[in-house]
Structures are given as C-alpha cells and as structure tokens.
Design a protein around this motif. Structure first.
Motif, PDB file in Angstrom:
ATOM      1  N   UNK A 225       0.834  -1.207   0.000  1.00 53.88           N
ATOM      2  CA  UNK A 225       0.000   0.000   0.000  1.00 53.88           C
ATOM      3  C   UNK A 225       0.870   1.260   0.000  1.00 53.88           C
ATOM      4  N   UNK A 226       1.949   1.246   0.787  1.00 49.47           N
ATOM      5  CA  UNK A 226       2.844   2.402   0.809  1.00 49.47           C
ATOM      6  C   UNK A 226       3.541   2.581  -0.535  1.00 49.47           C
ATOM      7  N   UNK A 227       3.909   1.467  -1.162  1.00 50.52           N
ATOM      8  CA  UNK A 227       4.560   1.545  -2.465  1.00 50.52           C
ATOM      9  C   UNK A 227       3.611   2.114  -3.520  1.00 50.52           C
ATOM     10  N   UNK A 228       2.372   1.605  -3.555  1.00 51.70           N
ATOM     11  CA  UNK A 228       1.390   2.099  -4.524  1.00 51.70           C
ATOM     12  C   UNK A 228       1.083   3.569  -4.264  1.00 51.70           C
ATOM     13  N   UNK A 229       0.988   3.944  -2.991  1.00 48.30           N
ATOM     14  CA  UNK A 229       0.724   5.350  -2.661  1.00 48.30           C
ATOM     15  C   UNK A 229       1.839   6.250  -3.170  1.00 48.30           C
ATOM     16  N   UNK A 230       3.087   5.798  -3.051  1.00 49.12           N
ATOM     17  CA  UNK A 230       4.211   6.597  -3.539  1.00 49.12           C
ATOM     18  C   UNK A 230       4.228   6.680  -5.060  1.00 49.12           C
ATOM     19  N   UNK A 231       3.827   5.591  -5.730  1.00 50.67           N
ATOM     20  CA  UNK A 231       3.875   5.564  -7.188  1.00 50.67           C
ATOM     21  C   UNK A 231       2.708   6.311  -7.831  1.00 50.67           C
ATOM     22  N   UNK A 232       1.527   6.240  -7.211  1.00 53.70           N
ATOM     23  CA  UNK A 232       0.309   6.765  -7.840  1.00 53.70           C
ATOM     24  C   UNK A 232      -0.178   8.046  -7.173  1.00 53.70           C
ATOM     25  N   UNK A 403      -1.643   1.474 -15.086  1.00 56.21           N
ATOM     26  CA  UNK A 403      -0.681   0.446 -15.492  1.00 56.21           C
ATOM     27  C   UNK A 403       0.533   1.097 -16.143  1.00 56.21           C
ATOM     28  N   UNK A 404       0.282   2.048 -17.059  1.00 55.79           N
ATOM     29  CA  UNK A 404       1.385   2.727 -17.731  1.00 55.79           C
ATOM     30  C   UNK A 404       2.244   3.485 -16.721  1.00 55.79           C
ATOM     31  N   UNK A 405       1.604   4.206 -15.815  1.00 53.26           N
ATOM     32  CA  UNK A 405       2.344   5.018 -14.851  1.00 53.26           C
ATOM     33  C   UNK A 405       3.163   4.135 -13.912  1.00 53.26           C
ATOM     34  N   UNK A 406       2.567   3.068 -13.387  1.00 53.27           N
ATOM     35  CA  UNK A 406       3.295   2.199 -12.450  1.00 53.27           C
ATOM     36  C   UNK A 406       4.469   1.523 -13.144  1.00 53.27           C
ATOM     37  N   UNK A 407       4.254   1.029 -14.379  1.00 57.96           N
ATOM     38  CA  UNK A 407       5.352   0.404 -15.118  1.00 57.96           C
ATOM     39  C   UNK A 407       6.452   1.417 -15.400  1.00 57.96           C
ATOM     40  N   UNK A 409       7.143   4.158 -13.737  1.00 59.73           N
ATOM     41  CA  UNK A 409       7.827   4.486 -12.495  1.00 59.73           C
ATOM     42  C   UNK A 409       8.777   3.359 -12.090  1.00 59.73           C
ATOM     43  N   UNK A 410       8.314   2.117 -12.228  1.00 60.98           N
ATOM     44  CA  UNK A 410       9.157   0.988 -11.847  1.00 60.98           C
ATOM     45  C   UNK A 410      10.406   0.915 -12.725  1.00 60.98           C
ATOM     46  N   UNK A 416      17.369   4.045 -12.558  1.00 61.86           N
ATOM     47  CA  UNK A 416      18.112   4.905 -11.643  1.00 61.86           C
ATOM     48  C   UNK A 416      19.010   4.112 -10.717  1.00 61.86           C
ATOM     49  N   UNK A 417      18.492   2.972 -10.228  1.00 61.37           N
ATOM     50  CA  UNK A 417      19.305   2.138  -9.343  1.00 61.37           C
ATOM     51  C   UNK A 417      20.500   1.559 -10.096  1.00 61.37           C
ATOM     52  N   UNK A 418      20.260   1.103 -11.338  1.00 56.22           N
ATOM     53  CA  UNK A 418      21.357   0.548 -12.136  1.00 56.22           C
ATOM     54  C   UNK A 418      22.399   1.615 -12.457  1.00 56.22           C
ATOM     55  N   UNK A 419      21.938   2.817 -12.800  1.00 56.22           N
ATOM     56  CA  UNK A 419      22.873   3.894 -13.110  1.00 56.22           C
ATOM     57  C   UNK A 419      23.685   4.272 -11.876  1.00 56.22           C
ATOM     58  N   UNK A 420      23.021   4.322 -10.710  1.00 56.65           N
ATOM     59  CA  UNK A 420      23.749   4.658  -9.486  1.00 56.65           C
ATOM     60  C   UNK A 420      24.770   3.592  -9.146  1.00 56.65           C
ATOM     61  N   UNK A 421      24.404   2.339  -9.379  1.00 50.05           N
ATOM     62  CA  UNK A 421      25.347   1.249  -9.113  1.00 50.05           C
ATOM     63  C   UNK A 421      26.563   1.341 -10.029  1.00 50.05           C
TER      64      UNK A 421
END
Length: 427
Positions: A225-232, A403-407, A409-410, A416-421
C-alpha cells in the motif's frame, strides 16, 4: 443596504413537480450482483418565527396546495434538506471514505440495503430511515415526491459492481413533525437549500483526498500500500462544504421546538468540516439540477433559454458553480449532467491525469453522445444508461493509465538504481 436573498421556494416547487412527473431511469440488477439499496432525500420548509398557521385540515394537502400555503410562501421561510453523519459507516461507505484529513467528516442520506422481504425500493428507503433516524415517512406529515435516477455503486476503480442504489425524495408537508430519534452514532444536519442553490451565495467547493492505494492494494499489505501510494499518489474528489442551519424548527404556535435541541440533531459541536461528496453529492446535484435547469418544454419554446442551454454555459452555472470536470473538449457538464461532475476524481500526479486523457477517447465519445441526446430533445434519452457507460469507460481509462504510470515508475526506479550502481562501482 444589503440586497435580500431570493427565496428558493419557487425553485423547490418547480423541482418537486418535475420529479413527480419525470419517470426515473431504472437500472436492473444483473444476476451476478442482485443487491440493491435505497436512500431518502428528506426536504422540509421551516416556517418563519412569525408565521400564522390555519387549523389543520383532516385531508392531507397535495403538492400544489402545499406550495400555495401562506407560511410556505413567506419570504422568511427556509427550505432545508437532511444530511446525516455516521460515526460507523457501512463497509462500502468506509471503503470509499478513506479520507486523509481527520478533521473532515462525510455526510450522506439515511438509507441502506434492501432486505429479502422488502416490497421494493420505496419500502426499503422508508424502513431504513425509520430504523436509522426515527423518522416515520409513512405518517401524514410526509409525502413521497418520486424517485431520482438509479445509481451504480462500484469499487476497485469501477471494475466491480457492488449494488444498485435508488434515491427517493420526500417532503414534509406540515410545519412541524415529531422530532427524529437518531442512533447514538448518528448526527443529523438540516441544511438550507439556499446554501446549495443560490446566485447570491453559491456553495463552497472543496476536495476530498482518498489514497489510491485503498483502491488498488490489498488491505493487509502495508508495504504494498505504501509503495502504490508513492507511485500513484492520491485521488481528489470534488466536494461541497456543508453548512448546517443554526436555527431550530418551529412548532405550530410559532415557538422554537426544544425537542430538536434535546435530540441532538443540530450542528455538531466537533470542529470537523462537513463535506458532501461521491454518490451523495451526485444525488444532491440531481435534485439541484431540477431546481435550476428549465423544463424541456420551456427550452423548446423559449429561444433565450435554448440559446443559454446550447451555448457554453447553462442556467446552473452561476447557481452551483460546478468544479473542474468538463468531460470532453467543448462540453460543459452543467449542460449534460451536473451530477457527473462529482463522480470522477483527479489524481495528485499530473502525468496520471495526462494518461487518463490519452486513454479516455471512448469516455469522451460517450459524453458527446449524451450531450447530443440532451441538446437534441431538451432531455437525455432515458433508455440509455449514459451515466453507467460514462462511469465504466472513464475507469477503464484510469486502469490503463495506472498500469502505464506504475510500469514507467518501476522502470525509472530500476534504471536509476542501475545507473547509481554503475556510477559508484564502475568508475
């Protein structure tokens, strides 16, 4: 000197006569979901403290006779509508009422689910009203005016039908009726109709924020729920701030009815802001549109009214000042269906609203068809469930957009995580 506000009694009379003569749109329950519910929209006219009453007749007055009574037409008479505030809402109400601001309260109409032995929607509305707030609508003090259009109650962003809701309109035809006896967890708020429909003091619009996660994520999965709230983000529904009347009813002898105060149905002392939204707002706007919009015959006969109706505005605009919803380009919801403006939310993230518009072609086509029906004959084609079609096509666009927005964002988070790594360890 301040100009005296115009009485809304003539508008109320016109509305109730139109409701009585207009067949409602009945939505049949599908075999997969036979549940139905009914609510009561109860209206009264509070007499002036100086009103003089004639001896009551043994025969109940008709609707036309009621609006010819002197105390009803007194400039100081105040038409009111009854809202209630439930401390413990029904499960489907609580699912829709996950408001983020604890200083807000949701008001609604008395009513509830139809039982197996109920004779019909009208019986359900009267039974539930008696059980919930102690008003016996079968008494001589009240008359049933008619029924507004059925409404669909859905969940999961319009994907699943919960039940069909039937609203019935009642009028108190006596200056004084036995006081209500609401349940301990219910507070009643008589609200002036002039505060809802008036060019002098239009209603105050606000919003109600609902976490989108409450519609998308399982109840018991806090992390998801917290993840969906942050994404949407959140959903923002239009709402009217309700201002209950501060004056008590009057008894036939012109004295204040102290029983009203003793029953605790006056304005709540809690510092909560009362908001009317969702289905309850939609039904209220249905009633208000009957008060403001001209009858179909007058629109065909009066060229000026027809010009207003077919232009960029309608007679309801200055009286109600509907919020942001316009449905489709060049279409005003106050012309097509005022109550439709209250049903659909905006999202707190602009890109979600953008993708809803991208996928909303079918929804806009439905609204344009609805508009053509309204403009062509002065009223909409009641054989077609326009509101149900608009509801399903709008939320279909919402589901695709999410669906488009969540995908997106994911993917953005993963990139971003891969670039930071790479930046940290690949240098």
């Amino acid at each position: 000197m301040a100009e005296k506000p115009v009485s809304v009694v003539p508008s109320l009379s016109r509305a109730l006569h139109r409701i009585r003569t207009t067949p409602p749109r009945i939505i049949a329950s599908p075999p997969t979901q036979p549940r139905r519910a009914a609510v009561s929209l109860i209206i009264r006219v509070v007499p002036s403290p100086n009103a003089v009453f004639t001896p009551e007749s043994s025969n109940p007055v008709t609707l036309s006779e009621f609006f010819e009574l002197d105390w009803v037409n007194d400039p100081a008479a105040r038409p009111e509508i009854l809202f209630l505030q439930r401390e413990n809402p029904a499960p489907e109400d609580s699912a829709m009422s996950r408001m983020r601001n604890t200083h807000e309260a949701h008001v609604a109409f008395p009513g509830g689910r139809m039982e197996a032995d109920d004779e019909g929607g009208l019986y359900t509305a009267m039974r539930q009203t008696w059980e919930e707030i102690g008003i016996d609508l079968a008494e001589k003090d009240y008359t049933c005016i008619g029924q507004l259009d059925d409404r669909e109650i859905t969940t999961s962003l319009g994907k699943r039908l919960l039940m069909i809701l039937s609203p019935f309109v009642f009028l108190q035809i006596t200056p004084n009726a036995p006081p209500p006896d609401p349940a301990a967890s219910t507070t009643l708020h008589w609200t002036s109709l002039a505060s809802l429909v008036s060019a002098h003091a239009p209603p105050r619009w606000s919003t109600v924020a609902v976490d989108a996660a409450s519609r998308l994520a399982p109840k018991h999965s806090t992390a998801l729920r917290l993840l969906v709230q942050a994404l949407v983000g959140s959903m923002e529904f239009p709402a009217i701030i309700v201002q209950p009347s501060s004056l008590p009813s009057v008894s036939p002898d012109g004295k204040p009815n102290v029983d009203i105060l003793e029953k605790g149905i006056m304005q709540s002392m809690r510092p909560q802001k009362l908001k009317l939204w969702g289905l309850s707002l939609g039904m209220t706007l249905d009633l208000m549109s009957y008060m403001v919009l001209p009858a179909p015959s007058s629109m065909r006969d009066n060229s000026e009214a027809h010009r207003i109706h077919s232009g960029s505005s309608s007679p309801i605009s200055p009286m109600v000042q509907l919020p942001y919803q316009t449905g489709a380009e060049g279409i005003r919801m106050d012309v097509v269906a005022p109550s439709l403006a209250s049903v659909f939310p905006r999202f707190s993230y602009p890109d979600v609203n953008f993708w809803i518009w991208v996928f909303g072609k079918r929804y806009r086509e439905v609204v344009r068809g609805w508009e053509a029906s309204v403009r062509g004959g002065g009223t909409n084609d009641r054989r077609i469930n326009w509101s149900g079609s608009a509801l399903s096509t709008f939320y279909a666009a919402v589901r695709k957009a999410l669906v488009v927005v969540i995908v997106a964002r994911a993917l953005g988070i993963l990139f971003g995580f891969a670039f930071a790594t790479w930046w940290i360890f690949g240098q």
